[in-house]
Design an enzyme around this catalytic site. Structure first.
Site, PDB file in Angstrom:
ATOM      1  CG  ASP A   1     134.661  26.888  56.166  1.00  0.00           C
ATOM      2  OD1 ASP A   1     133.814  26.717  57.066  1.00  0.00           O
ATOM      3  OD2 ASP A   1     135.642  27.645  56.290  1.00  0.00           O
TER       4      ASP A   1
ATOM      5  CD  GLU B   1     131.973  25.262  59.815  1.00  0.00           C
ATOM      6  OE1 GLU B   1     133.079  24.710  59.807  1.00  0.00           O
ATOM      7  OE2 GLU B   1     131.791  26.463  60.049  1.00  0.00           O
TER       8      GLU B   1
ATOM      9  CG  ASP C   1     138.129  30.585  55.053  1.00  0.00           C
ATOM     10  OD1 ASP C   1     137.222  30.732  55.883  1.00  0.00           O
ATOM     11  OD2 ASP C   1     139.087  31.371  54.925  1.00  0.00           O
TER      12      ASP C   1
END
Length: 181
Positions: A7, A68, A141
């Site tokens: 992430d 991501e 996160d």
């Protein structure tokens, strides 16, 4: 299948490793965050992220990296930082010849919670449940990185079939001659 989920972020870059296959219980191997200070020079922050991701790659030896996909937000500086951290993760994987998959936030949320509009608390709760953890990974996160890895494990079989079909469709057609007697 062992997947490192990333992430991306400049201040907090979530990382998590999940092992398993679609349709079977999954196992978390590790979760954490690579942190950099906001007042540190950008180049030094990117090097710190690279070193952190390289350590995760060395320790867990994943077969895939799921990152991501960066999407446009209103805050351009946030998008730029996220994109830069994302590029570092992809570069680290590419150096090792590891396949990289990009998943949008809504794809990840839908895969893990059933809704592409789920909030961070819902994602954290489902990651906790799916990986049979005692409590949600902190910060968010870290939970998001695990959710990325889970999403990739569950989506990989379908994505592989689609890619094979696309490759087959683009293959040159060789005319078949009918046998004569």
């Amino acid at each position: 299948m062992r997947v490192l989920g990333v992430d991306p972020g400049l201040t907090r870059c979530g990382v998590g490793v999940v092992e398993g296959v679609a349709g079977r219980p999954l196992k978390m191997l590790g979760v954490g965050v690579v942190r950099t200070a906001a007042d540190t020079e950008l180049g030094d922050r990117l090097v710190a992220i690279e070193c952190g991701i390289e350590q995760w790659l060395d320790e867990y030896q994943p077969q895939f990296v799921a990152v991501e996909r960066v999407f446009s937000q209103h805050n351009v500086s946030t998008v730029m930082g996220t994109a830069q951290a994302s590029a570092v993760a992809m570069l680290c994987a590419a150096r090792r010849g590891l396949p990289v998959a990009l998943h949008t936030p809504s794809e990840v949320k839908a895969a893990v919670t059933g809704s592409g509009r789920a909030d961070k608390a819902q994602v954290g709760a489902m990651v906790t449940r799916l990986l049979r953890l005692e409590s949600p990974p902190k910060p968010a996160d870290a939970a998001d990185a695990l959710a990325l890895a889970i999403c990739h494990i569950w989506r990989a079989p379908a994505l592989n079939r689609l890619q094979q079909a696309h490759t087959a469709a683009r293959a040159p057609r060789i005319p078949v001659r009918k046998a004569t007697r």
